[in-house]
Design a protein around this motif. Structure first.
Motif, PDB file in Angstrom:
ATOM      1  N   SER A   1       0.845  -1.191   0.000  1.00 15.16           N
ATOM      2  CA  SER A   1       0.000   0.000   0.000  1.00 15.16           C
ATOM      3  C   SER A   1       0.879   1.238   0.000  1.00 15.16           C
ATOM      4  O   SER A   1       1.982   1.214   0.550  1.00 15.16           O
TER       5      SER A   1
ATOM      6  N   GLU B   1      -6.123  -1.056  -1.961  1.00 16.25           N
ATOM      7  CA  GLU B   1      -5.144  -0.241  -2.693  1.00 16.25           C
ATOM      8  C   GLU B   1      -4.723  -0.914  -3.993  1.00 16.25           C
ATOM      9  O   GLU B   1      -4.898  -2.126  -4.187  1.00 16.25           O
TER      10      GLU B   1
ATOM     11  N   SER C   1      -5.114   4.575  -3.246  1.00 20.84           N
ATOM     12  CA  SER C   1      -3.665   4.621  -3.459  1.00 20.84           C
ATOM     13  C   SER C   1      -3.221   5.998  -3.944  1.00 20.84           C
ATOM     14  O   SER C   1      -2.194   6.518  -3.521  1.00 20.84           O
TER      15      SER C   1
END
Lengths: 181, 306, 429
Positions: B7, B132, B170
């Protein structure tokens, strides 16, 4: 007392490069079909300097390329480089006489990687090697064609080349390892 | 030192910057007639995809192949789930085949995190549920940086289904860490709870949300959202939140338009915008390969590779 | 045989006792609480020196999943009751979501037979309110009560139909059975796996909003008022639920409520990193909810602290967060977590805590225990409140290890548990 010995100053460096420029021209019978390729990072400014010197001598500009060998290193697994440059060579190197330029030759592994990298970009007529310092201890059958200074060293010593373009001064020093650890 | 890429929330800004810089350098390789460098020779990279994806999987595999890694593509597509094998058992079996790197996509948030904790090799999250999709955000950031020369101080409006979007999450973390201002623009039913506590400005009004933006990113809208009663209709969505030429009038004049793909033309993005000079959607795809090369390079190199 | 607990700090809120005394146990019953036990020390008599220890009525847990029959790999009567007594509990109520579920008298009788054979704590079965815990079709509550069920519940399968709840409560009320409900509007929690809030948003997990619990708490309280049926709200987790229960009690509804240690000791932040050992239903909420729950415990809105001990095998929890089952074990940490979080911090007195973990839960279902009144069963717990210890799931008596408290430094250790005059657990005594 830590030991750092200066083995080359700016004047000596200029004289060494001038001599190499002459030798390149002599060996290749002029500047025709030549390409200078500096190995990033310190080889690149040296390649540009040699190009200017050759132009002063010969009146002909020699194309200069920059070669990043991070993707070709055999010690990549233990030494991934974080500071990666981009390869940029302004001409097709096929059938050209390529002079690789680097600041120090030591084990020869960097040059091996550079030759492989170069071959991925084209098929040069020949590849020659110019270095400012040859400090010995080769691990591969590689020999420079042009050497600024032969410098006998111990393996545990460190040769540091500083260049005006990158570090604000021209010098070559040998450092003993004591002060490193 | 990166050991996995799960992530961007948990990735240091210095690592993000390094990945972007490296990818920028690697782009040169993509322009060569012979796109092959020996860097990852002898490395086994496995792409394990529990969700259909052409673009991302091909992008990772190309990146690996350009760097001379061997790639194996496992389209799990829930087949092993049907056999009753757990995710951890599946990846432990792959690891037992001495693979060096696992790239995985999974419909469950946290799946990559779970796998990374269990494996001693680098794991790259190629998208986990609604959590993400770090390489997508990195390639988006690279594309923005190529156009704007920087990320710091830019205003990036992300428009669409924020709740369900791993791309939005993200990008939020990556962009805000690099000093950009991020806006989320979405109908209230597609904004997650407590979204205001994220480092983001939130808008339900498209015009206000796009005003003065340097970058507009349209997110894919899934048909499923209508079926679940989160939106009345595609028509109302495209009228109110679709990115079209009219909506772009309020942005900066040099605003670029992005989309993570695949696009629903006429829904979240209009045809004319998608094909206009402002659209950088295909550049995003090219940059994707460079980003994934950089990610593999940094994860498989250095001491972390063991 | 006679047992004398000498020189203990006796804490029995049911009689307002909170003083240094000796407790004499004879024939499985409490014989006397006295400052001078010497006259009782005759014949074969075990004297247990309790200097520096606290002696309470055995703790009573209204909410335990023993997993037997059907899921013995998670827990069974033997391991579950062993875990209970290791946590200072002398009695537990077990929930019916077994396989087969506790919806048939024969299953209840079978379970109680197993308790007789291998159980070390008292076990009070709670039967299913509907057949097979299905959405409709009332269970045979009269027969179930006869077989030994102490209450009925929809735990784990919350009744979505208000009509079914209404008829279930009416039917239970005539039998004097309390209905224990798991409050969750499934249309609001659909696919959710943790509290709907910031942490879920960051992790990209589908949320279960607090309002999903609260609308059913409100509905069920109203139904209790309407039907007059005794209602026990299981595992209260939200501030809103506390407020609604407070209101219902003010209105005179026969409502009781429980919470669990994790609902005041942890927030949904504990799920970060996809920690499936912090996944339970209802989910961990926010700090405001924790604060409101403690307030509810202090003012009596929440009657009891239960554990909702829900064992799951390690491989079941080692999954993608959304796929892992809900539930955590709690029997062996409940007292210490509560003591550390509530009493050590000065928020609650020791006797208030004992009241919430022993006296009140016994009262909720009118169970024996929860008191040391002479003549009552000798269900006794002994705690070393000065002892700090570290939670190590590997050392649990439970078969399962799914605790969010792994590695926590806690204060207060159960050192001896007695059930019906028999010492069933000793730790360093």
């Amino acid at each position: 007392m830590p030991t750092e010995v200066k083995v080359m100053d700016a004047h000596e460096m200029r004289r060494a490069l001038t001599r190499i420029a002459h030798e390149i021209l002599e060996r290749n019978k002029g500047a025709e079909n030549l390409v200078l390729v500096g190995i990033l990072r310190r080889g690149a400014p040296l390649a540009h300097r040699l190009s200017r010197l050759i132009e002063q001598i010969e009146g002909t500009a020699v194309p200069v390329g920059e070669l990043d060998i991070a993707l070709y290193r055999d010690d990549y697994r233990t030494h991934a480089v974080s500071d990666i440059g981009a390869t940029h060579i302004p001409v097709d190197i096929t059938d050209k006489k390529v002079v690789l330029v680097d600041e120090v030759i030591y084990t020869g592994r960097t040059v091996r990687a550079a030759i492989t990298a170069l071959m991925d970009l084209g098929r040069p007529a020949c590849v020659q090697l110019a270095v400012l310092i040859d400090r010995g201890h080769r691990e591969l059958p590689i020999r420079p064609d042009y050497v600024g200074k032969n410098l006998p060293t111990a393996r545990q010593e460190f040769v540091e080349v500083k260049l005006e373009e990158l570090h604000g001064e021209d010098s070559v020093c040998i450092r003993k390892p004591d002060e490193e650890r | 030192m990166l050991t996995d890429l799960i992530s961007l929330r948990e990735t240091e800004p210095t690592d993000i910057r390094r990945l972007l810089d490296t990818a920028q350098s690697f782009k040169e390789v993509l322009e060569r007639p012979v796109k092959k460098v020996p860097t990852l020779r002898g490395k086994q990279v496995v792409t394990l995809f529990y969700e259909a994806s052409t673009r991302t999987r091909v992008s990772f595999e190309n990146a690996a192949k350009i760097m001379s890694a061997d790639t194996t593509s496992v389209a799990a597509a829930s087949s092993s789930v049907q056999k009753g094998e757990s995710l951890l058992d599946t990846v432990r079996n792959l690891r037992a085949m001495r693979i060096d790197c696992l790239v995985m996509r999974h419909p469950q948030s946290g799946a990559a995190h779970l796998v990374a904790q269990a494996l001693d090799i680098p794991v790259v999250n190629a998208g986990d549920g609604m959590h993400e999709h770090p390489t997508q955000a990195l390639l988006d950031m690279l594309t923005i940086r190529q156009h704007k020369g920087r990320l710091e101080g830019l205003t990036v409006a992300i428009v669409g289904d924020i709740t369900h979007s791993r791309v939005a999450r993200s990008n939020l973390w990556g962009l805000s860490k690099m000093g950009a201002k991020v806006r989320f623009v979405a109908p209230a039913t597609l904004l997650p709870r407590d979204v205001h506590r994220l480092p983001v400005e939130v808008y339900t009004d498209l015009r206000k949300g796009m005003e003065g933006a340097d970058v507009v990113m349209a997110l894919r809208l899934q048909q499923e959202r209508m079926e679940r009663g989160l939106l009345p209709s595609l028509r109302e969505y495209s009228q109110r939140w679709g990115v079209n030429t009219k909506a772009l009038e309020v942005t900066k004049p040099d605003c670029i338009v992005m989309h993570p793909g695949p696009m629903n033309r006429g829904v979240e993005i209009s045809d004319d915008v998608a094909d206009s000079g402002r659209s950088v959607i295909l550049e995003q795809v090219t940059n994707g390969v460079a980003i994934r090369m950089a990610v593999l390079y940094h994860l498989l190199g250095g001491e972390a590779a063991g | 045989m006679r047992t004398i607990f000498r020189n203990a700090h006796v804490c029995d809120p049911s009689q307002g006792i909170d003083k240094r005394a000796d407790v004499v146990v004879d024939e499985g019953k409490v014989l006397a609480i006295t400052e001078h036990s010497t006259p009782y020390d005759v014949g074969s008599c075990e004297v247990i020196d309790c200097s520096g220890l606290v002696l309470t009525p055995g703790l009573v847990d209204l909410h335990v999943h023993l997993r037997e029959p059907g899921y013995e790999y998670k827990e069974d009567v033997q391991s579950g009751t062993a875990a209970a007594v290791a946590g200072g509990f002398s009695a537990v109520c077990c929930m019916p979501n077994t396989d087969p579920p506790l919806d048939e008298p024969s299953v209840i009788r079978g379970l109680l037979k197993r308790v007789e054979e291998v159980g070390v704590a008292r076990v009070y079965p709670v039967a299913a309110i509907t057949k097979g815990l299905q959405p409709e079709g009332l269970s045979e509550m009269a027969a179930l009560k006869e077989a030994g069920a102490v209450a009925v519940t929809d735990d784990a399968y919350p009744l979505q139909s208000a009509e079914v709840l209404r008829r279930g409560m009416e039917y239970a009320a005539q039998l004097g059975l309390t209905v224990m409900t798991h409050c969750e509007d499934k249309s609001l929690t659909r696919d959710g796996c943790m509290n709907e809030g910031f942490a879920a948003t960051v992790m990209g997990l589908r949320g279960m909003p607090s309002v999903a619990e609260e609308v059913q708490v409100a509905r069920n309280c109203l139904m209790s008022l309407y039907t007059g049926c005794r209602l026990h709200i299981l595992h209260v987790s939200t501030a809103g639920a506390v407020r609604i229960i407070r209101w219902a009690k003010e209105k005179g509804a026969p409502v009781t409520a429980e919470t669990c240690p994790h609902y005041f000791a942890l927030t949904d932040e504990a799920c970060m990193g996809y920690n499936t050992n912090a996944k339970m239903n209802p989910p961990l909420r926010t700090q405001e909810d924790c604060d409101a729950i403690i307030e509810g415990l202090l003012d009596g809105t929440i009657d009891a602290i239960a554990t909702d001990h829900a064992p799951h095998a390690t491989h079941e929890k080692a999954q993608e967060f959304a796929l892992a089952p809900f539930g955590i074990v709690g029997l062996e940490t409940a007292f210490a977590v509560s003591y550390t979080e509530l009493v050590s911090t000065g928020k609650m007195s020791l006797s208030q805590l004992v009241d919430r973990m022993s006296c009140q839960p016994a009262k909720v279902l009118a169970l024996p225990g929860g008191t040391l009144q002479p003549g009552s069963p000798a269900d006794i717990a002994l705690f070393d409140l000065h002892r700090g210890w570290t939670v190590r799931a590997g050392e649990f008596r439970s078969k399962s290890r799914n605790t969010p408290f792994e590695g926590w430094e806690l204060q207060g250790k159960p050192v001896l548990t007695m059930v019906g005059g028999r010492v069933v657990y000793r730790h360093g005594m």
